[in-house]
Design an enzyme around this catalytic site. Structure first.
Site, PDB file in Angstrom:
ATOM      1  N   GLU A 215     -14.387  -0.293   1.470  1.00  0.00           N
ATOM      2  CA  GLU A 215     -14.179  -0.130   0.037  1.00  0.00           C
ATOM      3  C   GLU A 215     -15.536   0.057  -0.636  1.00  0.00           C
ATOM      4  OE1 GLU A 215     -11.655  -2.523  -3.358  1.00  0.00           O
ATOM      5  OE2 GLU A 215     -12.880  -3.695  -1.964  1.00  0.00           O
TER       6      GLU A 215
ATOM      7  N   LYS B 149      -4.754   1.697  -4.066  1.00  0.00           N
ATOM      8  CA  LYS B 149      -4.646   0.241  -4.017  1.00  0.00           C
ATOM      9  C   LYS B 149      -3.620  -0.278  -5.021  1.00  0.00           C
ATOM     10  CE  LYS B 149      -7.732  -3.831  -4.256  1.00  0.00           C
ATOM     11  NZ  LYS B 149      -9.120  -4.213  -4.595  1.00  0.00           N
TER      12      LYS B 149
ATOM     13  N   CYS C  35      -8.681  -4.193   0.766  1.00  0.00           N
ATOM     14  CA  CYS C  35      -9.263  -5.438   0.277  1.00  0.00           C
ATOM     15  C   CYS C  35      -8.223  -6.464  -0.164  1.00  0.00           C
ATOM     16  CB  CYS C  35     -10.261  -5.124  -0.840  1.00  0.00           C
ATOM     17  SG  CYS C  35     -11.471  -6.448  -1.138  1.00  0.00           S
TER      18      CYS C  35
END
Length: 338
Positions: free
Chosen positions: A95, A170, A213
């Site tokens: 990321e 995301k 993440c």
């Protein structure tokens, strides 16, 4: 150095006085020899992962991005080239591989569209080296950028021909305040949550499921990917030092164990600027929950490892957790919100 039977891992770290190889719970095949600093060039590979191996090789990278996009690309390019020389067919970057801004405005101003310069350069790199790339956490300008100046946090898969074959945006945004732990981030202030999951992508190393993440904390996401055939779960990340020290490894191992999949997690490490640092410890975990490689918490570098899908099939056959799982309605039989 002789090949070791069933060996599967090499760890290469940049940034120490000398290149170091840290080995954890596994055996080694070959070592890479590289210059010592993040910005320096790799001077070559003494030996590749064994060409006689029937298993494909993945490279899980650890970087220290800054607001300098050009320096970040140069450093990541060197890692990708070294990984290819080491025999990797797919390379995973974390990321924020493109940059990590020091303010909201800087983060927004540096963002690009998928058709912009940065991704175009990575598609050319993939095609030139004939290697697949996982670019986890690209700052992608939203569809209504001109009116709302908001971005997506996008995980992009590029094939060896330089084609973008998948984009996952995301879906769980990191809005967290941890008083006393130095963590205060509100990702939703400038980021649009993705609207859906993306089916796993068939790659040379197996079927790859995409997360980013904070998605790691939501086991429902990994289970959904598993049900669609994922063999490898990916969580490219920039974990904070506080949350990483407490939760990073245990969460990654939990996702591997409960889904009986490989888990690959490229990571950011060290200080990005005066306001932010990341935990590091880019990790590779096998379907039994064994940590195959760990890049540590100080230096940039990579883990090179063989992906043996027979290990996954053996694990799932010997302990058929997925066959034992009840249908979804059973787990909601106590009522409450879905």
């Amino acid at each position: 150095m002789k090949d070791v039977v069933l060996a599967c891992l090499v760890v290469v770290q940049f940034g120490a006085a000398n290149t170091t190889c840290s080995l954890r719970r596994t055996r080694v095949k070959h070592l890479l020899d590289c210059h010592s600093s993040w910005g320096s060039s790799c001077i070559g590979v003494h030996q590749r992962m064994s060409s006689s191996s029937p298993h494909p090789v993945a490279a899980v990278c650890q970087v220290t991005a800054t607001p300098d996009k050009e320096a970040n690309f140069t450093a990541c390019k060197q890692l990708v080239q070294a990984a290819k020389e080491g025999g990797a067919s797919m390379v995973f970057l974390p990321e924020g591989f493109d940059y990590i801004g020091s303010s909201r405005e800087e983060t927004l101003n540096l963002s690009e569209r998928l058709t912009g310069d940065i991704i175009s350069r990575y598609t050319l790199l993939a095609r030139k080296l004939s290697v697949w790339l996982s670019l986890g956490g690209f700052h992608e300008r939203g569809h209504d950028w001109e009116t709302d100046r908001r971005i997506y946090n996008s995980h992009i898969i590029i094939n060896e021909k330089g084609d973008i074959v998948s984009v996952y945006r995301k879906s769980h945004l990191f809005d967290v305040e941890l008083p006393g732990r130095g963590v205060s981030l509100k990702e939703s202030a400038f980021t649009i949550p993705g609207s859906s999951l993306i089916p796993p992508v068939q790659t040379p190393i197996g079927k790859v499921g995409l997360g980013i993440c904070y998605d790691l904390r939501f086991p429902e996401l990994s289970l959904a990917l598993l049900r669609q055939g994922a063999e490898i779960l990916t969580y490219p990340s920039a974990f904070t030092v506080a949350t990483g020290a407490a939760h990073w490894e245990v969460l990654l191992r939990a996702r591997a164990i409960e889904n009986q999949c490989f888990v690959l997690a490229a990571a950011q490490v060290g200080s990005h600027h005066e306001k932010r640092s990341s935990y590091g410890h880019a990790l590779a975990v096998d379907p039994w929950g064994v940590v195959m490689g760990d890049c540590g918490g100080e230096n940039t570098g990579m883990v090179l490892l063989e992906i043996d899908l027979e290990k996954l099939r053996d694990t799932q056959r010997n302990m058929p957790v997925q066959q034992h799982r009840r249908d979804t309605s059973f787990y909601y039989s106590l009522g409450g919100k879905d």
